[in-house]
Design an enzyme around this catalytic site. Structure first.
Site, PDB file in Angstrom:
ATOM      1  N   GLN A 164      27.952-115.363  29.914  1.00 35.55           N
ATOM      2  CA  GLN A 164      28.111-115.393  28.455  1.00 35.55           C
ATOM      3  C   GLN A 164      27.598-114.085  27.847  1.00 35.55           C
ATOM      4  O   GLN A 164      26.479-113.648  28.127  1.00 35.55           O
ATOM      5  CB  GLN A 164      27.342-116.595  27.876  1.00 35.55           C
ATOM      6  CG  GLN A 164      27.517-116.785  26.391  1.00 35.55           C
ATOM      7  CD  GLN A 164      28.963-117.119  25.989  1.00 35.55           C
ATOM      8  OE1 GLN A 164      29.681-117.812  26.708  1.00 35.55           O
ATOM      9  NE2 GLN A 164      29.378-116.605  24.843  1.00 35.55           N
ATOM     10  N   ASP A 217      36.754-114.933  33.031  1.00 35.73           N
ATOM     11  CA  ASP A 217      36.851-114.300  31.714  1.00 35.73           C
ATOM     12  C   ASP A 217      37.798-113.093  31.758  1.00 35.73           C
ATOM     13  O   ASP A 217      38.147-112.549  30.713  1.00 35.73           O
ATOM     14  CB  ASP A 217      35.460-113.816  31.260  1.00 35.73           C
ATOM     15  CG  ASP A 217      34.862-114.701  30.175  1.00 35.73           C
ATOM     16  OD1 ASP A 217      35.633-115.470  29.561  1.00 35.73           O
ATOM     17  OD2 ASP A 217      33.644-114.619  29.953  1.00 35.73           O
ATOM     18  N   LYS A 237      32.018-124.856  26.400  1.00 39.99           N
ATOM     19  CA  LYS A 237      32.831-124.515  27.578  1.00 39.99           C
ATOM     20  C   LYS A 237      32.581-125.507  28.705  1.00 39.99           C
ATOM     21  O   LYS A 237      33.513-126.004  29.340  1.00 39.99           O
ATOM     22  CB  LYS A 237      32.498-123.085  28.051  1.00 39.99           C
ATOM     23  CG  LYS A 237      33.038-122.010  27.128  1.00 39.99           C
ATOM     24  CD  LYS A 237      32.511-120.624  27.491  1.00 39.99           C
ATOM     25  CE  LYS A 237      32.945-119.614  26.424  1.00 39.99           C
ATOM     26  NZ  LYS A 237      32.390-118.267  26.651  1.00 39.99           N
TER      27      LYS A 237
END
Ligand code: NDP
Length: 296
Positions: A97, A120, A53
């Site tokens: 994460q 996200d 990412k």
């Protein structure tokens, strides 16, 4: 005729180019988007995802870094850090994460992210906005990538029968909401669904996010359907496969997204797009979501 392969890799590259152009444009206005990825513990898969990412963000001219914490981090320290990032005017996107190591309260941690930086799309504010069909939501990346893939191949959704296999917070539920916002008739199947094949055979558009290797076989798919395989599984020989048995489904479907090279690359591209969206919206600048379509 075997199904056409949906090229997520190529589409993701096009989105990433678009994002980079947008970032460079923002830089001319003195705005330099920044994404911070928080990683707790040392799970090797998570570490790889995070590195991918950050690398993708940097390639897109987005400033990006990983903030690492040991598995033993106190929850309060983690919450304080996320609150600090949420309040920092020099940060546009904050991503934690998942999964978090045991003992840390995932909900508490996610809710500490400012919704306007939640790239996200996991905070309840963004979940709610997706549910209400509000375009200023930061959409979760995988579902957004799936819709972009369908759009690239000009798949009609209005009035079409769509079936989503899986009801997770990160894929199944939100993709079903996005399909509903696009006026599809949506059915969500899950592990308690009876006669799964009967349900999936109704689908003109079938999205499979069950986390069960090769669950969907050719006999469960309608002739001419569009099938998106979200699953990722590693075979003993190291190669990857999905939630769809590609060989048999290819004989029935019109279009099939491959694993690897389908949804996976799109997820990362949408994260970068969300970072730009966050950078613009929180400064009161308009954001027009790009739609890239392949030539017919
Ligand atoms: P989860 O395990 O969180 O959810 C799986 C869902 O599938 C659950 O709702 C479960 O039902 C349902 N399910 C499980 N078994 C069956 C079955 N036999 N029949 C019907 N439904 C079933 O998984 P995720 O949504 O997080 O991920 C799904 C897959 O997608 C995984 O392989 C994951 O690795 C992959 N993935 C890929 C991404 C990408 O970028 N390509 C991103 C995210 C995930 P119930 O709710 O009843 O338990």
């Amino acid at each position: 005729m075997p199904a056409q392969r949906m090229d997520g890799r190529r589409l993701a590259a096009l989105y990433r180019e678009k994002v980079k152009e947008e970032v460079l444009e923002l830089k001319t206005q003195g705005i330099s988007p920044r994404l911070v990825v928080v990683l707790v513990g040392s799970d090797p898969a998570s570490l790889t995802y995070v590195q991918n990412k950050v690398k993708a963000a940097q390639e897109g001219a987005i400033r990006s870094e990983v903030l690492r914490f040991p598995e033993t981090v106190r929850e309060e320290e983690l919450l304080e850090t996320i609150a600090r990032l949420s309040a920092d005017d020099d940060v546009d996107g904050v991503l934690v994460q998942l999964p978090l190591p045991q003992g840390l309260d995932k909900e508490k941690v996610i809710e500490q992210i400012a919704p306007e930086k939640d790239v996200d799309g996991f905070t309840y504010q963004n979940v709610g906005r997706v549910m209400l069909g509000q375009s200023r939501a930061l959409y979760p990346c995988t579902p957004q990538g799936i819709i972009a893939l369908l759009d690239a191949y000009r798949i009609p959704l209005l009035g079409e029968e769509a079936v989503v296999v899986g009801r997770s917070d990160i894929v199944g539920r939100p993709v079903a909401q996005l399909l509903l916002s696009r006026h599809a008739t949506v059915t969500i199947a899950h592990s308690k669904t009876r006669h799964l094949g009967e349900i999936t055979r109704r689908a003109q558009v079938l999205i499979v996010a069950a986390g069960v290797r090769e669950l969907i076989t050719g006999d469960m798919v309608k002739e001419g359907a569009v099938v998106i395989d979200v699953g990722i599984h590693r075979r003993a020989d190291g190669t990857l496969t999905g939630d769809v048995e590609a060989d048999s489904v290819r004989e029935k479907a019109r279009l099939l997204s491959p694993v690897p090279g389908g949804v996976g690359p799109m997820t990362i591209a949408m994260l970068l797009l969300n970072t730009v969206k966050a950078a613009r919206l929180r400064r009161g600048l308009p954001f027009h979501a790009p739609t890239i379509m392949f030539a017919e």
